[in-house]
Design a protein around this motif. Structure first.
Motif, PDB file in Angstrom:
ATOM      1  N   SER A   1    -101.061 -32.669  54.917  1.00 38.65           N
ATOM      2  CA  SER A   1    -101.046 -33.589  53.715  1.00 38.65           C
ATOM      3  C   SER A   1    -101.900 -34.683  53.815  1.00 38.65           C
ATOM      4  O   SER A   1    -102.604 -35.221  53.067  1.00 38.65           O
ATOM      5  CB  SER A   1     -99.585 -33.830  53.309  1.00 38.65           C
ATOM      6  OG  SER A   1     -99.409 -34.773  52.311  1.00 38.65           O
ATOM      7  N   VAL A   2    -101.777 -35.334  54.928  1.00 42.19           N
ATOM      8  CA  VAL A   2    -102.519 -36.605  55.449  1.00 42.19           C
ATOM      9  C   VAL A   2    -103.972 -36.365  55.113  1.00 42.19           C
ATOM     10  O   VAL A   2    -104.798 -37.022  54.764  1.00 42.19           O
ATOM     11  CB  VAL A   2    -102.086 -36.904  56.869  1.00 42.19           C
ATOM     12  CG1 VAL A   2    -103.253 -38.297  57.271  1.00 42.19           C
ATOM     13  CG2 VAL A   2    -100.713 -37.780  56.880  1.00 42.19           C
ATOM     14  N   LEU A   3    -104.514 -35.062  55.852  1.00 46.76           N
ATOM     15  CA  LEU A   3    -105.874 -34.761  55.888  1.00 46.76           C
ATOM     16  C   LEU A   3    -106.448 -34.617  54.207  1.00 46.76           C
ATOM     17  O   LEU A   3    -107.489 -35.191  54.014  1.00 46.76           O
ATOM     18  CB  LEU A   3    -106.179 -33.485  56.500  1.00 46.76           C
ATOM     19  CG  LEU A   3    -107.550 -32.940  56.302  1.00 46.76           C
ATOM     20  CD1 LEU A   3    -108.422 -33.797  56.786  1.00 46.76           C
ATOM     21  CD2 LEU A   3    -107.476 -31.458  57.215  1.00 46.76           C
ATOM     22  N   SER A   4    -105.593 -33.951  53.641  1.00 43.65           N
ATOM     23  CA  SER A   4    -106.189 -33.955  52.218  1.00 43.65           C
ATOM     24  C   SER A   4    -106.060 -35.247  51.267  1.00 43.65           C
ATOM     25  O   SER A   4    -107.057 -35.467  50.641  1.00 43.65           O
ATOM     26  CB  SER A   4    -105.202 -33.004  51.329  1.00 43.65           C
ATOM     27  OG  SER A   4    -105.674 -32.554  50.055  1.00 43.65           O
ATOM     28  N   GLU A   5    -105.003 -35.759  51.564  1.00 50.01           N
ATOM     29  CA  GLU A   5    -104.978 -37.153  50.848  1.00 50.01           C
ATOM     30  C   GLU A   5    -105.990 -38.021  51.360  1.00 50.01           C
ATOM     31  O   GLU A   5    -106.521 -38.874  50.703  1.00 50.01           O
ATOM     32  CB  GLU A   5    -103.687 -37.701  50.999  1.00 50.01           C
ATOM     33  CG  GLU A   5    -103.210 -38.910  50.279  1.00 50.01           C
ATOM     34  CD  GLU A   5    -102.269 -39.821  50.878  1.00 50.01           C
ATOM     35  OE1 GLU A   5    -101.936 -40.989  50.225  1.00 50.01           O
ATOM     36  OE2 GLU A   5    -100.966 -39.075  51.293  1.00 50.01           O
ATOM     37  N   HIS A   6    -106.347 -38.042  52.727  1.00 47.18           N
ATOM     38  CA  HIS A   6    -107.340 -38.870  53.109  1.00 47.18           C
ATOM     39  C   HIS A   6    -108.584 -38.827  52.571  1.00 47.18           C
ATOM     40  O   HIS A   6    -109.338 -39.783  52.083  1.00 47.18           O
ATOM     41  CB  HIS A   6    -107.629 -38.572  54.666  1.00 47.18           C
ATOM     42  CG  HIS A   6    -108.727 -39.315  55.279  1.00 47.18           C
ATOM     43  ND1 HIS A   6    -108.546 -40.406  56.369  1.00 47.18           N
ATOM     44  CD2 HIS A   6    -110.054 -38.923  55.486  1.00 47.18           C
ATOM     45  CE1 HIS A   6    -109.710 -40.878  56.608  1.00 47.18           C
ATOM     46  NE2 HIS A   6    -110.628 -39.617  56.094  1.00 47.18           N
ATOM     47  N   ILE A   7    -109.148 -37.403  52.361  1.00 45.13           N
ATOM     48  CA  ILE A   7    -110.265 -37.047  51.735  1.00 45.13           C
ATOM     49  C   ILE A   7    -110.204 -37.584  50.246  1.00 45.13           C
ATOM     50  O   ILE A   7    -111.172 -37.834  49.577  1.00 45.13           O
ATOM     51  CB  ILE A   7    -110.702 -35.691  51.804  1.00 45.13           C
ATOM     52  CG1 ILE A   7    -110.954 -35.462  53.514  1.00 45.13           C
ATOM     53  CG2 ILE A   7    -111.959 -35.356  50.976  1.00 45.13           C
ATOM     54  CD1 ILE A   7    -111.122 -33.871  53.573  1.00 45.13           C
ATOM     55  N   GLY A   8    -108.947 -37.387  49.700  1.00 46.63           N
ATOM     56  CA  GLY A   8    -108.802 -37.730  48.400  1.00 46.63           C
ATOM     57  C   GLY A   8    -109.032 -39.048  47.901  1.00 46.63           C
ATOM     58  O   GLY A   8    -109.803 -39.733  47.132  1.00 46.63           O
ATOM     59  N   PHE A   9    -108.560 -40.158  48.798  1.00 48.33           N
ATOM     60  CA  PHE A   9    -108.847 -41.323  48.864  1.00 48.33           C
ATOM     61  C   PHE A   9    -110.291 -41.890  48.912  1.00 48.33           C
ATOM     62  O   PHE A   9    -110.774 -42.836  48.472  1.00 48.33           O
ATOM     63  CB  PHE A   9    -108.107 -42.359  49.834  1.00 48.33           C
ATOM     64  CG  PHE A   9    -106.620 -42.935  49.339  1.00 48.33           C
ATOM     65  CD1 PHE A   9    -106.672 -44.114  48.753  1.00 48.33           C
ATOM     66  CD2 PHE A   9    -105.655 -42.003  49.231  1.00 48.33           C
ATOM     67  CE1 PHE A   9    -105.645 -44.720  48.190  1.00 48.33           C
ATOM     68  CE2 PHE A   9    -104.432 -42.779  48.820  1.00 48.33           C
ATOM     69  CZ  PHE A   9    -104.438 -43.975  48.270  1.00 48.33           C
ATOM     70  N   SER A  10    -110.950 -40.854  49.938  1.00 45.00           N
ATOM     71  CA  SER A  10    -112.467 -41.189  50.058  1.00 45.00           C
ATOM     72  C   SER A  10    -113.049 -41.341  48.580  1.00 45.00           C
ATOM     73  O   SER A  10    -113.985 -41.876  48.374  1.00 45.00           O
ATOM     74  CB  SER A  10    -112.894 -40.623  51.142  1.00 45.00           C
ATOM     75  OG  SER A  10    -112.513 -40.937  52.452  1.00 45.00           O
ATOM     76  N   ILE A  11    -112.849 -39.979  48.168  1.00 43.31           N
ATOM     77  CA  ILE A  11    -113.504 -39.804  47.145  1.00 43.31           C
ATOM     78  C   ILE A  11    -113.005 -40.722  46.032  1.00 43.31           C
ATOM     79  O   ILE A  11    -113.952 -41.131  44.834  1.00 43.31           O
ATOM     80  CB  ILE A  11    -113.400 -38.049  46.427  1.00 43.31           C
ATOM     81  CG1 ILE A  11    -113.834 -37.228  47.616  1.00 43.31           C
ATOM     82  CG2 ILE A  11    -114.125 -37.903  45.117  1.00 43.31           C
ATOM     83  CD1 ILE A  11    -115.204 -37.455  48.027  1.00 43.31           C
ATOM     84  N   TRP A  12    -112.002 -41.146  45.785  1.00 45.80           N
ATOM     85  CA  TRP A  12    -111.599 -42.106  44.700  1.00 45.80           C
ATOM     86  C   TRP A  12    -112.178 -43.382  44.994  1.00 45.80           C
ATOM     87  O   TRP A  12    -112.419 -44.090  44.019  1.00 45.80           O
ATOM     88  CB  TRP A  12    -109.867 -42.168  44.905  1.00 45.80           C
ATOM     89  CG  TRP A  12    -109.166 -43.278  43.820  1.00 45.80           C
ATOM     90  CD1 TRP A  12    -109.531 -43.211  42.414  1.00 45.80           C
ATOM     91  CD2 TRP A  12    -108.019 -43.588  43.867  1.00 45.80           C
ATOM     92  NE1 TRP A  12    -109.009 -43.866  41.902  1.00 45.80           N
ATOM     93  CE2 TRP A  12    -107.836 -44.280  42.585  1.00 45.80           C
ATOM     94  CE3 TRP A  12    -107.123 -44.084  44.925  1.00 45.80           C
ATOM     95  CZ2 TRP A  12    -106.607 -44.946  42.151  1.00 45.80           C
ATOM     96  CZ3 TRP A  12    -105.978 -44.709  44.649  1.00 45.80           C
ATOM     97  CH2 TRP A  12    -105.765 -45.175  43.325  1.00 45.80           C
ATOM     98  N   SER A  13    -112.701 -43.850  46.154  1.00 49.62           N
ATOM     99  CA  SER A  13    -112.987 -45.015  46.563  1.00 49.62           C
ATOM    100  C   SER A  13    -114.852 -44.640  46.495  1.00 49.62           C
ATOM    101  O   SER A  13    -115.504 -45.826  47.127  1.00 49.62           O
ATOM    102  CB  SER A  13    -112.728 -45.766  47.771  1.00 49.62           C
ATOM    103  OG  SER A  13    -112.513 -44.940  48.781  1.00 49.62           O
ATOM    104  N   LEU A  14    -115.058 -43.680  46.294  1.00 47.80           N
ATOM    105  CA  LEU A  14    -116.648 -43.489  46.471  1.00 47.80           C
ATOM    106  C   LEU A  14    -117.394 -44.483  45.741  1.00 47.80           C
ATOM    107  O   LEU A  14    -118.413 -44.906  46.327  1.00 47.80           O
ATOM    108  CB  LEU A  14    -116.910 -42.074  45.500  1.00 47.80           C
ATOM    109  CG  LEU A  14    -118.243 -41.415  45.620  1.00 47.80           C
ATOM    110  CD1 LEU A  14    -118.914 -41.371  47.051  1.00 47.80           C
ATOM    111  CD2 LEU A  14    -118.480 -40.082  44.708  1.00 47.80           C
ATOM    112  N   TRP A  15    -117.157 -44.885  44.341  1.00 50.83           N
ATOM    113  CA  TRP A  15    -117.923 -45.774  43.955  1.00 50.83           C
ATOM    114  C   TRP A  15    -117.968 -47.203  44.341  1.00 50.83           C
ATOM    115  O   TRP A  15    -118.865 -47.966  44.209  1.00 50.83           O
ATOM    116  CB  TRP A  15    -117.844 -45.850  42.302  1.00 50.83           C
ATOM    117  CG  TRP A  15    -118.286 -44.485  41.698  1.00 50.83           C
ATOM    118  CD1 TRP A  15    -117.806 -43.302  41.570  1.00 50.83           C
ATOM    119  CD2 TRP A  15    -119.757 -44.179  41.368  1.00 50.83           C
ATOM    120  NE1 TRP A  15    -118.754 -42.189  41.374  1.00 50.83           N
ATOM    121  CE2 TRP A  15    -119.777 -43.120  41.078  1.00 50.83           C
ATOM    122  CE3 TRP A  15    -120.898 -45.215  41.162  1.00 50.83           C
ATOM    123  CZ2 TRP A  15    -121.197 -42.589  40.447  1.00 50.83           C
ATOM    124  CZ3 TRP A  15    -122.109 -44.739  40.719  1.00 50.83           C
ATOM    125  CH2 TRP A  15    -122.021 -43.113  40.479  1.00 50.83           C
TER     126      TRP A  15
END
Length: 480
Positions: free
Chosen positions: A60-74
Motif C-alpha cells: 500500500s505504501v509503495l502504490s501511495e508513494h508513487i501516487g503522491f509523486s504523480i500528484w505533485s508532478l507539476w
C-alpha cells in the motif's frame, strides 16, 4: 472485482476459518479475498492478522508513494518552464493548485472504492490510472503549448491525490485501534515521501540534462507505476467484511467531530501538501532563485515532513493525539513567525530554516490528527454504551466513513495555500501576506483543538464510560 459475487467455501486468505463458515460474512469469489478479519481479537492478530496486515501495508505504501509523486508532478514541471513557455509566477501557482483541487474532490469516491471493489483490486486500478496524467504530461511539455492545455493535464494528476484516501481507508481496516496511529502514520508518511522523491529526480535531471528535458522525469515513472500495480496484484488482499455503508457516511457527515477534524487536517495536511507544491516557486519568486537553485532546496522540507509523520502517529499513540496536535499548532505558529521575519529581513537562510520547520511540524501534525479520528469514534461508541468488539466495530465503521470526508477537506487546504500565494505575489510581489493568513489559521486550529478535546471544563462535561470490569468512569475523549 464484482462486489456481489458469492465465494465457494474454502480456506480464507488469512489462514482462518473456511470462507463460507462464518454467519453474517459476505462471501466473495477469489483467493485474494479474506472473509474473516478481526484485528481486535488478540489471538487472531498474533496468529495471522499482524503478518497479513504488515504485507498489505508494505505494498500500500509503495502504490501511495508513487501516487503522491504523480500528484505533485507539476510542482516539478513548473521548474522546467522557463520564459519560453510564457507562464508568469501567478500562472504557475495556479497550475500547481489545480491538482490539489481535483485530488481533494476525488478522495471521497476513492474512499468508497475500497469497499466496492476490494482494497487490493482498487490499489491495482488506481495505480494504473496514474499512467494517464504521466503520459499526457509527456505529450504537452513543450514551449508553445497553451496554458489551458497545461491546466487540463495538471488536473489529471489529481488521481494521485485520490490514492491517499483509498490507501488510508484500506489500511485503517487492517489494524487494531491500539496500532492505528503507527500504521496510518507509516502508510501516509511512506506515501508523502513521494513528493520529495520526484523533486529530487527533477533536481537530478535539471542538474545533469538541463531544464529542457522534463520528459526524462516522466519516463522514469512509467515503469514504476506498472511495477506498483503488478506487486499490488500479487501480494495484497481484499477484506470481504469491509463494505460500503451509506448510513455510516451520513452519520459521519452529521457528526460535528468529523468537521472539527477536517479543520485540523486542513491546518496540518493542507499545509504539508500546499507548501510542497509551492516551495520551489516561493523560492524563485521571493528570493529570485534559478530553477536549479530552487530545485536543490525544494525537496528538503517535504522529505523531513514525510519522515516524521509516523513519529507523530507514535507520539499520539503514547500521549494522545489531541495533546500532540495542540503543541504542534503552537509550534507551527512560531515557525510561521520566523518565516515572516525572514521575509521582512530578506534573509534566505532564516527563511529556509523557518519553512523547513513548518514542513516538519506539518508532518508531525498529520500523524497525530489521523490518530485522533479512530480514537474519537471509539470514544463515541463508549458514550453510546457499547463495549468490546461492538465498540470496535462501531469505531471502524464511522472512522472509515469520516476519513474520506476529512481527507478531502484537508487536501483542499493545499488549494487554499497555493491560491493565497498566487494572490499575495500578484498584489504585493511577496509571500508575506499569505504567511500572515496562515499564522491566523494555525491560531484558530490550536484554539479549536484545546476547546473541543483538551479544555478541562469540556472534559468534565464529557459523557463517561465505565472501564471493563470496573465501576470507575473516565472522560471518553481523554486519550483521543
Amino acid at each position: 472485482m464484482g462486489g456481489g459475487m458469492t465465494a465457494e467455501v474454502g480456506t480464507d486468505a488469512a489462514g482462518g476459518a473456511p470462507s463460507g463458515s462464518r454467519g453474517g460474512s459476505r462471501t466473495r469469489r477469489g483467493r485474494r479475498w479474506i472473509e474473516r478479519w478481526e484485528p481486535e481479537d488478540a489471538e487472531f492478530w498474533a496468529e495471522t492478522g499482524e503478518r497479513v496486515a504488515r504485507r498489505n501495508l508494505v505494498f500500500s505504501v509503495l502504490s501511495e508513494h508513487i501516487g503522491f509523486s504523480i500528484w505533485s508532478l507539476w510542482s516539478v514541471m513548473v521548474l522546467f518552464m522557463g520564459p519560453e513557455y510564457g507562464v508568469d509566477p501567478a500562472g504557475k501557482f495556479f497550475l500547481v493548485a489545480v491538482p490539489t483541487l481535483v485530488g481533494g474532490v476525488l478522495r471521497v469516491p476513492y474512499t468508497f472504492a475500497v469497499a466496492r471493489f476490494g482494497g487490493r483490486n482498487w490499489t491495482v486500478c488506481s495505480a494504473l490510472l496514474l499512467l494517464v496524467p504521466t503520459g499526457a504530461a509527456a505529450l504537452v511539455m513543450t514551449p508553445g503549448t497553451s496554458y489551458t492545455t497545461f491546466l487540463v493535464v495538471a488536473a489529471l494528476t489529481g488521481v494521485g491525490g485520490g490514492n491517499f484516501a483509498s490507501s488510508m481507508t484500506n489500511i485503517n481496516s487492517f489494524y487494531p485501534l491500539r496500532k492505528k496511529g503507527w500504521a496510518l502514520g507509516l502508510n501516509a508518511g511512506g506515501g508523502n515521501i513521494g513528493v520529495p522523491v520526484i523533486q529530487l529526480l527533477g533536481l537530478l535531471v535539471i542538474g545533469t540534462a538541463g531544464a529542457a528535458q522534463p520528459r526524462i522525469v516522466l519516463g522514469v515513472y512509467v515503469p514504476l507505476i506498472v511495477a506498483a500495480a503488478v506487486l499490488a496484484a500479487l501480494f495484497m488482499d481484499n477484506l470481504a467484511p469491509v463494505t460500503n455503508d451509506t448510513g455510516a457516511v451520513v452519520e459521519a457527515a452529521k457528526e460535528r467531530h468529523t468537521w472539527v477534524m477536517a479543520l485540523l487536517y486542513v491546518g496540518t495536511f493542507g499545509s504539508f501538501i500546499g507548501y510542497s507544491f509551492a516551495f520551489g516557486l516561493v523560492l524563485q519568486s521571493q528570493f529570485a532563485r534559478t530553477p536549479l537553485q530552487a530545485a536543490s532546496l525544494t525537496f528538503i522540507g517535504p522529505l523531513l515532513g514525510s519522515l516524521v509523520r509516523p513519529v507523530g502517529g507514535r507520539l499520539a499513540d503514547r500521549f494522545g493525539g489531541a495533546r500532540i496536535t495542540l503543541g504542534n499548532f503552537a509550534a507551527m505558529g512560531a515557525a510561521t513567525g520566523v518565516v515572516i521575519h525572514a521575509a521582512a529581513q530578506r534573509s534566505p537562510a532564516e527563511f529556509l530554516v523557518g519553512f523547513v520547520a513548518l514542513f516538519v511540524l506539518a508532518g508531525l501534525g498529520n500523524g497525530s490528527t489521523y490518530k485522533m479520528i479512530p480514537g474519537i469514534f471509539q470514544a463515541q461508541a463508549l458514550r453510546r454504551g457499547l463495549a468490546g468488539e461492538a465498540a470496535a466495530a462501531y469505531g471502524r465503521r464511522l472512522s472509515g466513513a469520516a476519513m474520506g470526508l476529512i481527507g478531502a477537506v484537508g487536501a483542499l487546504g493545499g488549494l487554499g495555500i497555493n491560491l493565497a500565494f498566487r494572490q499575495s505575489f500578484l498584489e504585493t510581489g511577496s509571500g508575506t501576506p499569505a504567511f500572515v493568513a496562515f499564522l491566523a489559521c494555525y491560531v484558530v486550529c490550536g484554539v479549536v483543538t484545546w476547546a473541543v478535546y483538551l479544555r478541562p471544563a469540556a472534559r468534565g462535561r464529557a459523557v463517561t464510560a465505565p472501564e471493563a470490569g470496573e465501576g470507575a468512569a473516565r472522560p471518553v475523549y481523554a486519550e483521543v
